[in-house]
Write an enzyme that holds these catalytic residues in place. Structure first.
Site, short mmCIF file in Angstrom:
data_model
loop_
_atom_site.label_atom_id
_atom_site.label_comp_id
_atom_site.label_asym_id
_atom_site.label_seq_id
_atom_site.Cartn_x
_atom_site.Cartn_y
_atom_site.Cartn_z
N GLU A 261 -29.63 30.03 -110.11
CA GLU A 261 -28.60 30.96 -109.61
C GLU A 261 -28.69 31.18 -108.10
O GLU A 261 -27.68 31.42 -107.44
CB GLU A 261 -28.72 32.32 -110.32
CG GLU A 261 -28.33 32.30 -111.79
CD GLU A 261 -29.46 32.00 -112.74
OE1 GLU A 261 -30.49 31.43 -112.31
OE2 GLU A 261 -29.33 32.32 -113.94
N ALA B 113 -24.08 30.21 -117.23
CA ALA B 113 -22.82 30.93 -117.33
C ALA B 113 -21.73 30.02 -116.77
O ALA B 113 -22.01 29.14 -115.95
CB ALA B 113 -22.89 32.22 -116.53
N GLU C 279 -31.86 31.57 -119.95
CA GLU C 279 -32.01 32.98 -120.35
C GLU C 279 -31.67 33.19 -121.83
O GLU C 279 -32.34 33.94 -122.54
CB GLU C 279 -31.12 33.86 -119.46
CG GLU C 279 -31.61 33.88 -118.02
CD GLU C 279 -30.62 34.52 -117.06
OE1 GLU C 279 -29.46 34.06 -117.00
OE2 GLU C 279 -31.00 35.49 -116.39
N GLY D 215 -28.05 30.96 -117.20
CA GLY D 215 -27.84 31.71 -118.44
C GLY D 215 -28.26 30.93 -119.68
O GLY D 215 -28.59 31.53 -120.71
C1 HXC Z 1 -18.98 25.58 -115.51
C2 HXC Z 1 -20.05 23.55 -115.60
C3 HXC Z 1 -21.31 24.18 -115.51
C4 HXC Z 1 -21.35 25.60 -115.42
C5 HXC Z 1 -21.62 22.05 -115.63
N1 HXC Z 1 -20.30 22.25 -115.68
N2 HXC Z 1 -22.26 23.22 -115.53
N3 HXC Z 1 -18.91 24.25 -115.60
N4 HXC Z 1 -20.16 26.25 -115.43
N5 HXC Z 1 -22.48 26.29 -115.37
C6 HXC Z 1 -19.24 21.21 -115.80
C7 HXC Z 1 -19.07 20.45 -114.50
O1 HXC Z 1 -18.24 21.17 -113.61
C8 HXC Z 1 -18.42 19.19 -115.00
O2 HXC Z 1 -17.06 19.43 -115.29
C9 HXC Z 1 -19.10 18.96 -116.34
O3 HXC Z 1 -19.64 20.23 -116.73
C10 HXC Z 1 -20.25 17.98 -116.23
O4 HXC Z 1 -21.14 18.41 -115.23
P1 HXC Z 1 -21.66 17.48 -114.05
O5 HXC Z 1 -22.12 18.37 -112.95
O6 HXC Z 1 -20.65 16.44 -113.70
O7 HXC Z 1 -22.89 16.76 -114.77
P2 HXC Z 1 -24.23 16.18 -114.12
O8 HXC Z 1 -23.90 15.45 -112.83
O9 HXC Z 1 -24.94 15.46 -115.22
O10 HXC Z 1 -25.08 17.46 -113.68
C11 HXC Z 1 -25.58 18.34 -114.66
C12 HXC Z 1 -26.05 19.68 -114.01
C13 HXC Z 1 -24.91 20.27 -113.18
C14 HXC Z 1 -27.29 19.40 -113.13
C15 HXC Z 1 -26.49 20.59 -115.17
O11 HXC Z 1 -23.72 20.28 -113.97
C16 HXC Z 1 -25.18 21.65 -112.68
O12 HXC Z 1 -25.93 21.84 -111.74
N6 HXC Z 1 -24.56 22.66 -113.31
C17 HXC Z 1 -24.63 24.03 -112.91
C18 HXC Z 1 -25.97 24.61 -113.28
C19 HXC Z 1 -26.09 26.06 -112.81
O13 HXC Z 1 -25.98 26.34 -111.62
N7 HXC Z 1 -26.29 27.01 -113.75
C20 HXC Z 1 -26.39 28.40 -113.46
C21 HXC Z 1 -25.04 29.03 -113.54
S1 HXC Z 1 -25.10 30.73 -113.06
P3 HXC Z 1 -15.86 18.66 -114.52
O14 HXC Z 1 -14.63 19.24 -115.14
O15 HXC Z 1 -16.04 18.97 -113.08
O16 HXC Z 1 -16.11 17.22 -114.85
C22 HXC Z 1 -25.71 31.52 -114.38
C23 HXC Z 1 -25.87 33.00 -114.25
C24 HXC Z 1 -26.24 33.61 -115.55
O17 HXC Z 1 -25.99 30.98 -115.39
C25 HXC Z 1 -26.70 34.99 -115.39
C26 HXC Z 1 -25.67 35.99 -115.51
C27 HXC Z 1 -24.88 36.17 -114.28
#
Ligand code: HXC
Length: 257
Positions: free
Chosen positions: A131, A65, A111, A108
């Site tokens: 998460e 998400a 999921e 997400g």
């Molecule tokens: C918004 C995101 C994002 C996310 C990555 N980006 N994931 N933006 N939401 N979920 C953005 C980063 O901010 C960054 O933008 C760009 O994408 C590239 O990401 P990086 O982190 O620089 O890349 P990298 O170093 O290769 O790392 C990749 C990654 C990491 C390991 C996937 O991005 C990460 O950990 N992302 C979050 C994963 C996560 O926690 N997902 C769960 C979300 S909660 P900028 O502009 O800063 O360059 C969820 C809940 C769902 O999904 C259920 C319902 C509630």
């Protein structure tokens, strides 16, 4: 129709939806989910489409998400809008939806892949439910679907630690149906989808519904359901054609009747 957050195309009888927010690793914003739902609805209504492939980029199926969009929401916001409920449309689609996953499928994103009928993974795929590291838990079915796919022990470890699983582990655990080299993922997904799309739609819908019923009911009821649906397919012309073609040693030509 063109969309802001996805790319849509058809290949013969296969509808393809590609998540397309490269600057955010395909993070699932409200706008993206809205586009996805519209595209799914259009493919469901299109008689020329028999199966759907949902995919992302080489680097990410979807990194979850959109955290930037979510961070300031309050309890009242998420409760009143029933945040995430709109994502479930993927799971409600009657036509088969195949997830073709390369790179990250996190939160997400994992999921969403699990809402599809099965997951084909590239050898670069990484699955996880991180998460917990954000102070929340999976909210789009992760604690339920992942547990059914891989069992309690592995699901619990992943949900409690946020650890990622690589493609080989995901295949061993039963999360994905197969792993293929990344360069062949899309082609392979199209091939599988085209195979399904060429079959009798009634049989395909019935098969999908019957397998899904196994999650919702007891074995006895599930087997009864399966048998009744199996019986009902003898009312279709496609059953006659399928069996006649086998006996005549030729390919069946299904007409969805
Ligand atoms: C918004 C995101 C994002 C996310 C990555 N980006 N994931 N933006 N939401 N979920 C953005 C980063 O901010 C960054 O933008 C760009 O994408 C590239 O990401 P990086 O982190 O620089 O890349 P990298 O170093 O290769 O790392 C990749 C990654 C990491 C390991 C996937 O991005 C990460 O950990 N992302 C979050 C994963 C996560 O926690 N997902 C769960 C979300 S909660 P900028 O502009 O800063 O360059 C969820 C809940 C769902 O999904 C259920 C319902 C509630």
């Amino acid at each position: 129709m063109t969309y802001e957050n996805i790319l849509v195309e058809t290949h013969g009888k296969v509808g393809v939806i590609r998540l397309n927010r490269p600057h955010a690793l395909n993070a699932l914003s409200a706008g993206l989910i809205e586009d996805l739902n519209k595209a799914l609805e259009a493919f469901e209504a299109d008689k020329g489409v028999g199966a759907i492939v949902l995919t992302g980029s080489e680097k990410a199926f979807a990194a979850g998400a959109d955290i930037k969009e979510m961070q300031d929401k309050t309890f009242a916001d998420v409760f009143i809008e029933d945040f995430i409920s709109k994502w479930e449309n993927v799971a409600k689609t009657r036509k088969p939806v195949i997830a073709a996953v390369a790179g990250f499928a996190l939160g997400g994103g994992c999921e969403l892949a699990m809402m599809c009928d099965f997951i084909l993974a590239a050898d670069t795929a990484k699955f996880g439910q991180p998460e917990i590291k954000l102070g929340v838990i999976p909210g789009a079915g992760g604690t339920q679907r992942l547990t059914r796919f891989v069992g309690k022990s592995k699901a619990m470890e992943m949900v409690l630690t946020g650890r990622m699983m690589d493609a080989a582990e995901a295949e061993r655990a039963g999360l994905v149906s197969r792993v293929v080299p990344a360069a062949q993922l899309f082609e392979e997904a199209l091939k599988v989808a085209a195979t399904i799309a060429a079959l009798s739609a009634a049989a395909v819908y019935a098969a999908k519904e019957s397998v899904n019923r196994s999650y919702e009911t007891t074995l006895t009821e599930g087997i009864r359901f399966e048998r009744r649906i199996f019986h009902s397919l003898f009312a279709t012309e496609d059953q006659k054609e399928g069996m006649k073609a086998f006996v005549e040693k030729r390919a069946a030509a299904f007409r969805n009747r």
